[in-house]
Design an enzyme around this catalytic site. Structure first.
Site, PDB file in Angstrom:
ATOM      1  N   ASP A   1      23.249   3.843 -35.577  1.00 33.18           N
ATOM      2  CA  ASP A   1      22.169   3.346 -36.447  1.00 33.18           C
ATOM      3  C   ASP A   1      22.155   4.042 -37.807  1.00 33.18           C
ATOM      4  OD1 ASP A   1      21.462   1.641 -34.486  1.00 33.18           O
ATOM      5  OD2 ASP A   1      19.609   2.637 -33.926  1.00 33.18           O
TER       6      ASP A   1
ATOM      7  N   ASP B   1       0.803  -1.224   0.000  1.00 31.99           N
ATOM      8  CA  ASP B   1       0.000   0.000   0.000  1.00 31.99           C
ATOM      9  C   ASP B   1       0.836   1.275   0.000  1.00 31.99           C
ATOM     10  OD1 ASP B   1       1.027  -0.340   2.535  1.00 31.99           O
ATOM     11  OD2 ASP B   1      -0.817   0.243   3.579  1.00 31.99           O
ATOM     12  N   GLN B   2       2.144   1.186  -0.252  1.00 32.70           N
ATOM     13  CA  GLN B   2       2.919   2.418  -0.266  1.00 32.70           C
ATOM     14  C   GLN B   2       2.536   3.254  -1.492  1.00 32.70           C
ATOM     15  OE1 GLN B   2       6.757   0.355  -0.320  1.00 32.70           O
ATOM     16  NE2 GLN B   2       7.288   1.462  -2.184  1.00 32.70           N
TER      17      GLN B   2
ATOM     18  N   GLU C   1      11.177  11.935 -33.218  1.00 36.01           N
ATOM     19  CA  GLU C   1      11.803  11.330 -34.389  1.00 36.01           C
ATOM     20  C   GLU C   1      10.794  11.216 -35.537  1.00 36.01           C
ATOM     21  OE1 GLU C   1      14.051   7.813 -33.302  1.00 36.01           O
ATOM     22  OE2 GLU C   1      14.188   8.539 -31.252  1.00 36.01           O
TER      23      GLU C   1
ATOM     24  N   GLY D   1      10.642   8.908 -28.331  1.00 41.15           N
ATOM     25  CA  GLY D   1      11.391   7.769 -28.824  1.00 41.15           C
ATOM     26  C   GLY D   1      10.879   7.316 -30.178  1.00 41.15           C
ATOM     27  N   TRP D   2      11.549   6.349 -30.744  1.00 41.40           N
ATOM     28  CA  TRP D   2      11.210   5.865 -32.086  1.00 41.40           C
ATOM     29  C   TRP D   2       9.743   5.450 -32.184  1.00 41.40           C
ATOM     30  CZ3 TRP D   2      13.155   5.743 -36.868  1.00 41.40           C
ATOM     31  CH2 TRP D   2      12.655   4.801 -37.779  1.00 41.40           C
TER      32      TRP D   2
END
Length: 619
Positions: A452, A312-313, A382, A340-341
């Site tokens: 890449d 339960d935190q 991107e 991101g891509w």
């Protein structure tokens, strides 16, 4: 990089125990202790299976049991067995049936149910006591202590004092929280925190614990900034920044967690982390993976500080582990990276109203549950006015700079604002498609994705290094190299010290290759652990050691496979080049690709290196 983002993360989730076991221990009766444990046993998208286990941990028999919990609106039990389950609105109650109510010491019994909706149980009670073992019926938890006051502030320490809490049975001790994470337990009402970083802001609060080991609410918070310091985290020439992107999906199949930053030794050396990724959809910044981000429960052995999460935190998952990491390493600053891509398709709609988009991002980054975790934001679009996984065909030429200007206006000068950007230096390429020069006025630095450039998406080749530092005779595309990309950014007016070179902890490769040197033909992508055509450096360094170098990077021909990747030696040469060019440093993709003992960090040669973990993608 074509890593599995959301879809793969979900698939990996379904292959694992979805919730794990979350212990919910509680003294159920004055003479008999018992625990209740919840587990999500299955998940089929529109529903899930769950079970509770009640165990008698006391020394006398338990004659009956009742488990109570709350579900968020929209989540409910649809069928149950081995217990009588009822509800009043979102509050659910399960009572033993006739045959399973009596439990001898050490005995346990389980009941199960099917449910619908996405929520998890909260506010559990077992026989009237709290299920986490912090209260017994009729015994109140202590009050909140007074808000701490700060004194004797230096570059590296601060003294805290607070007024005592009250409790019906007496206060035992106090937990001191720095930025939400416990840093000390003391019996008095003062504490001096040492080992801090100069010129850094911290937030402190205190919780009291009584003689029954019940913990009360937190006090108000006091904000403290240590003396000394510099420009608040801007890298300037880059000599200060050592950054790494941490991916939320890495906790699944890769089994890479925040604690690995500690055990590998990387946390001792980094200054910044980019957490990837949040999504961009509906014109807003949104959570990328709620389970990994803030719901996944960590056991003590998985946790940064060796303390297990409770059911339960208010905050669990990676966010809570990052909070604990910052408590252990207060010099580390963390940025939340969006896009991101895979998730860049939402940017064109978002930038139609840059101010509203920026506000949504600020509201998410500064959500009260984790506001102390993040020190800034990273935008990974991107690509503006160009094609990535999807094409941006609607944005104005100044859309990118308008977005970054709005972000700076919303977040202010005290937050770090960065962006991951293309390294396509070809004539009329992606750098030419957006106003990166104007936008650089509002950002702290650019993470230039200098990797890449080439890969097995061209399945028949020609083979080529995916991260060349310079051009070379026979390179398949002019402008697809680091030197040309950096030169083009500088020509657009981007200061050199706001440009970071990118390096990957992975290689890209083909199979069906007979030629050792670059430029050979292939039949398709080489086999990879997680994805065809790509493999982690920690694997390649042993399975296919480098056999040559070209254009400042390495390649390897092993049997019919051909791979390119960076080695410690080529990293050093790239760092030498970056220093000569006056760049702001370097970043790396990504932490889980490194060896278990942080091989890249051990071989890192120059202080300006900025290791970051980025997703890799095509230019």
């Amino acid at each position: 990089m074509r890593f599995r983002h959301k879809a793969a993360a979900l698939a990996a989730t379904l292959a694992l125990p979805l919730a794990g076991l979350v212990g919910l221990a509680s003294p159920a009766q004055a003479a008999t202790s018992a625990t209740a444990t919840f587990a999500k046993t299955s998940d089929w998208g529109t529903g899930f299976g769950g079970s509770w286990t009640v165990k008698n941990t006391g020394t006398t028999s338990l004659s009956s049991w009742t488990v109570e919990w709350d579900f968020p609106t929209g989540t409910k039990v649809t069928s149950a067995w081995d217990a009588t389950v009822t509800n009043s609105g979102d509050h659910w109650t399960a009572k033993n049936v006739g045959w399973n109510g009596t439990l001898a010491p050490g005995a346990s019994v389980s009941f199960g149910f099917n449910g619908s909706g996405p929520g998890s149980p909260s506010n559990c009670k077992l026989n009237g006591g709290s299920c986490d073992g912090t209260s017994v019926p009729g015994d109140a938890a202590p009050s909140a202590p007074g808000t701490p006051t700060a004194s004797n502030i230096t570059d590296t320490s601060v003294k805290l004092s607070w007024s005592a809490a009250t409790d019906d049975k007496g206060v035992k001790n106090y937990d001191v929280l720095r930025d939400g994470a416990k840093v000390a337990t003391v019996t008095g009402t003062t504490y001096t925190d040492n080992g801090l970083t100069k010129g850094t802001a911290y937030s402190y609060s205190v919780k009291a614990r009584d003689t029954a080991d019940q913990t009360g609410p937190a006090s108000g918070a006091v904000k403290v900034t240590t003396t000394g310091g510099g420009d608040g985290g801007n890298p300037g020439t880059g000599a200060e920044v050592k950054m790494g992107y941490f991916t939320n999906w890495g906790v699944y199949g890769r089994n890479y967690h925040v604690k690995n930053l500690v055990t590998s030794g990387s946390a001792d050396k980094i200054t910044h982390i980019n957490y990837a990724f949040g999504n961009v959809q509906g014109g807003k910044c949104t959570i990328g993976d709620s389970y990994a981000d803030y719901d996944k429960a960590y056991t003590a052995d998985q946790s940064v500080d060796g303390v297990a999460d409770t059911w339960d935190q208010p905050l669990r998952g990676n966010f809570n582990q990052l909070r604990k990491l910052k408590a252990k390493y207060p010099n580390i600053k963390i940025l939340y990276s969006f896009g991101g891509w895979t998730w860049s398709g939402g940017f064109p709609d978002a930038v139609k109203n840059p101010a509203a988009f920026a506000k949504s991002c600020h509201d998410l980054v500064e959500d009260p549950r984790w506001a102390d975790v993040f020190d800034g934001i990273d935008l990974d679009w991107e690509y503006p006015n160009a094609c990535g996984l999807s094409c941006d065909e609607t944005s104005a030429p100044n859309a990118f700079s308008s977005m970054m200007k709005a972000m700076r206006a919303e977040f202010g000068q005290d937050y770090l604002i960065t962006a991951a950007v293309t390294a396509d230096g070809s004539d009329g390429g992606k750098i030419d498609a957006a106003d990166y020069g104007e936008a650089s006025k509002y950002i702290d630095w650019y993470n230039v994705m200098t990797y890449d450039f080439f890969g097995a998406w061209a399945k028949n080749g020609p083979t080529a290094p995916h991260s060349p530092l310079t051009a070379y005779d026979g390179i398949p595309q002019q402008g697809f190299n680091t030197a040309d990309a950096m030169a083009k950014f500088k020509s657009k007016g981007v200061p050199a010290d706001k440009l970071l070179i990118g390096i990957g902890f992975y290689g890209r490769g083909w199979t069906g290759v007979t030629q050792s040197a670059p430029g050979g033909t292939a039949t398709g992508p080489a086999t990879g652990t997680y994805e065809a055509g790509i493999e982690d450096y920690k694997v390649l360094k042993n399975s296919c050691p480098a056999t040559g170098t070209i254009a400042g990077t390495a390649y390897a021909h092993c049997g019919s496979n051909w791979w390119s990747y960076d080695t410690p030696a080529t990293i050093k040469s790239k760092m030498d080049w970056a220093e000569q060019q006056g760049l702001g440093g370097a970043f790396f993709w990504e932490f889980s690709g490194d060896t278990a003992n942080g091989d890249w960090w051990r071989h890192r040669q120059r202080p300006q290196v900025t290791p970051a973990v980025r997703t890799t993608r095509r230019h």
